[in-house]
Design an enzyme around this catalytic site. Structure first.
Site, mmCIF file in Angstrom:
data_model
loop_
_atom_site.group_PDB
_atom_site.id
_atom_site.type_symbol
_atom_site.label_atom_id
_atom_site.label_comp_id
_atom_site.label_asym_id
_atom_site.label_seq_id
_atom_site.Cartn_x
_atom_site.Cartn_y
_atom_site.Cartn_z
ATOM 1 N N LYS A 36 2.341 -16.721 1.335
ATOM 2 C CA LYS A 36 2.830 -17.310 0.072
ATOM 3 C C LYS A 36 4.359 -17.325 -0.050
ATOM 4 C CE LYS A 36 2.311 -13.018 -2.541
ATOM 5 N NZ LYS A 36 1.325 -12.120 -3.160
ATOM 6 N N ARG A 131 -2.251 -4.780 -12.922
ATOM 7 C CA ARG A 131 -2.097 -6.234 -12.796
ATOM 8 C C ARG A 131 -3.515 -6.789 -12.854
ATOM 9 N NH1 ARG A 131 0.983 -9.460 -7.929
ATOM 10 N NH2 ARG A 131 -1.133 -9.521 -7.097
HETATM 11 C C1 PLP Z 1 1.163 -10.990 -2.551
HETATM 12 C C2 PLP Z 1 -0.136 -10.293 -2.439
HETATM 13 C C3 PLP Z 1 -0.440 -9.560 -1.294
HETATM 14 C C4 PLP Z 1 0.549 -9.333 -0.170
HETATM 15 O O1 PLP Z 1 1.399 -8.294 -0.525
HETATM 16 P P1 PLP Z 1 2.527 -7.739 0.485
HETATM 17 O O2 PLP Z 1 3.135 -6.611 -0.241
HETATM 18 O O3 PLP Z 1 3.470 -8.879 0.712
HETATM 19 O O4 PLP Z 1 1.825 -7.335 1.720
HETATM 20 C C5 PLP Z 1 -1.696 -8.983 -1.199
HETATM 21 N N1 PLP Z 1 -2.602 -9.123 -2.187
HETATM 22 C C6 PLP Z 1 -2.346 -9.811 -3.307
HETATM 23 C C7 PLP Z 1 -3.393 -9.913 -4.350
HETATM 24 C C8 PLP Z 1 -1.096 -10.411 -3.483
HETATM 25 O O5 PLP Z 1 -0.834 -11.087 -4.605
#
Ligand code: PLP
Length: 354
Positions: A36, A131
């Protein structure tokens, strides 16, 4: 070459992915590589897949669409909860989605049934970061409803920590998750195939043996892209931190004082700046600003260069110790995740794949 630009080193991303995937595999954990921060650049996803991730995780359907249109062949996991207003696109673009709302899951099921398909879902559980996710006491009633639906297949449960409130993964909160999972399995007479309970903040705990055995899936972005775990932002062993670098061009170079002249009020962003008097200095302006980067996340690759500040379109640097730089020269920076996200999202920054 047009400036500013970000260079994306695919070999380094693949190396990072392979190294981290190998560690996770040793603990029985498979990986969704999260693209992303790059807005779903197909070459980045492919580099992650070459490095051994088995799924691609994306927060936005537009990015999944971009990846699919560019022949990226992998199961796609939508890692932000689907919106009720886009159910049809979710079902057609994502193989798996993470969910926490009954109405949304019901809509996904009805839409899949109409299409003659089955959409896989993971229900997110909130284990403390506040969250996304179902609060533990609401999990059983939701699971009982969802397993009656014919258009969705509940393949597992998930949890996400650290991203919003910085809650650190521990053996205790992971064990709490696994206990919940097993309680639900007992009461519903089911067995979950996917327990997706970690992101880049879980790597240290994993390496120290603190992730309970049942957990078998992580979703990893930052650790693969920038080579850092995300509790202390330490460089992860044998990974690159500079797979992405941001380069900008000097558009002005002047000898000026280090302290501005006049009364100090607020800057363009509502902050009241303070200054250290270093006498006269050689100041340069680069052609990037807050629209293209996050000021605190920029680290000049040349240690003789210091960042002074930024407005929307200007980044000011002190080159007193590097006076041979001249107008038209390019200065490069390593970035943290916030700076990477901003630079990738800015339409003014050219993306150069190497
Ligand atoms: C962005 C995201 C991740 C990835 O997190 P990192 O810290 O970049 O590894 C994993 N799970 C969810 C739900 C996310 O929104």
């Amino acid at each position: 070459m047009q400036t500013p630009y970000i260079t994306i080193n695919l070999k380094k991303i693949e190396h990072n992915a392979r190294n981290i995937v190998n560690l996770c595999e040793k603990h029985g954990i498979s990986i969704a590589g999260v693209t992303k921060a790059t807005l779903g650049i197909p070459e980045v996803a492919q580099a992650m897949l070459n490095g051994g991730v088995t799924w691609i995780g994306e927060s936005r359907l537009n990015n999944i669409e971009r990846l699919r249109n560019n022949n990226i062949n992998a199961p796609f996991m939508l890692i932000r909860a689907p919106h009720l207003s886009e159910i049809e696109r979710v079902v057609s673009l994502a193989d798996i989605s993470v969910n926490s709302e009954y109405e949304v899951i019901k809509a996904l099921s009805e839409c899949s049934l109409k299409n003659g398909t089955v959409h896989k879902i993971i229900i997110m559980v909130d284990i403390g970061d506040l969250r996304e996710g179902v609060w533990p006491d609401e999990l059983l009633p939701l699971v009982k409803e969802v397993i009656k639906m014919n258009g969705v297949k509940l393949i597992g449960l998930g949890a996400n920590l650290t991203d919003l409130n910085g809650i650190i993964p521990t053996y205790e909160n992971n064990k709490l998750f696994v206990d919940l999972v097993e309680e639900i399995e007992d009461k519903c007479k089911i067995k979950f195939e996917c327990l997706s309970a970690g992101n880049s903040s879980s790597l240290k705990l994993l390496a120290s043996g603190g992730i309970p055995d049942r957990i078998n899936h992580f979703r990893l972005g930052e650790s693969i892209l920038l080579g850092r775990e995300t509790v202390d932002r330490e460089a992860w062993p044998d990974t690159y931190q500079d797979a992405f670098t941001l380069s900008a061009e000097i558009i002005e170079k002047k000898r000026k004082p280090s302290v501005p002249i006049g009364m100090v009020g607020q800057d363009a962003f509502g902050n009241t700046p303070t200054f250290e008097d270093k006498g006269m200095m050689i100041r340069s302006i680069l052609n990037i600003g807050r629209q293209d980067m996050s000021l605190n996340g920029m680290n000049p690759q040349n240690p003789d260069i210091e960042i002074l500040g930024a407005s929307s379109d200007h980044l000011l640097i002190d080159i007193t110790k590097k006076q041979d730089l001249k107008v038209g020269d390019v200065v490069s920076f390593d970035m943290n995740y916030a700076a990477l996200l901003a630079a990738m999202t800015s339409p003014f920054v050219k993306k150069v794949i190497v």
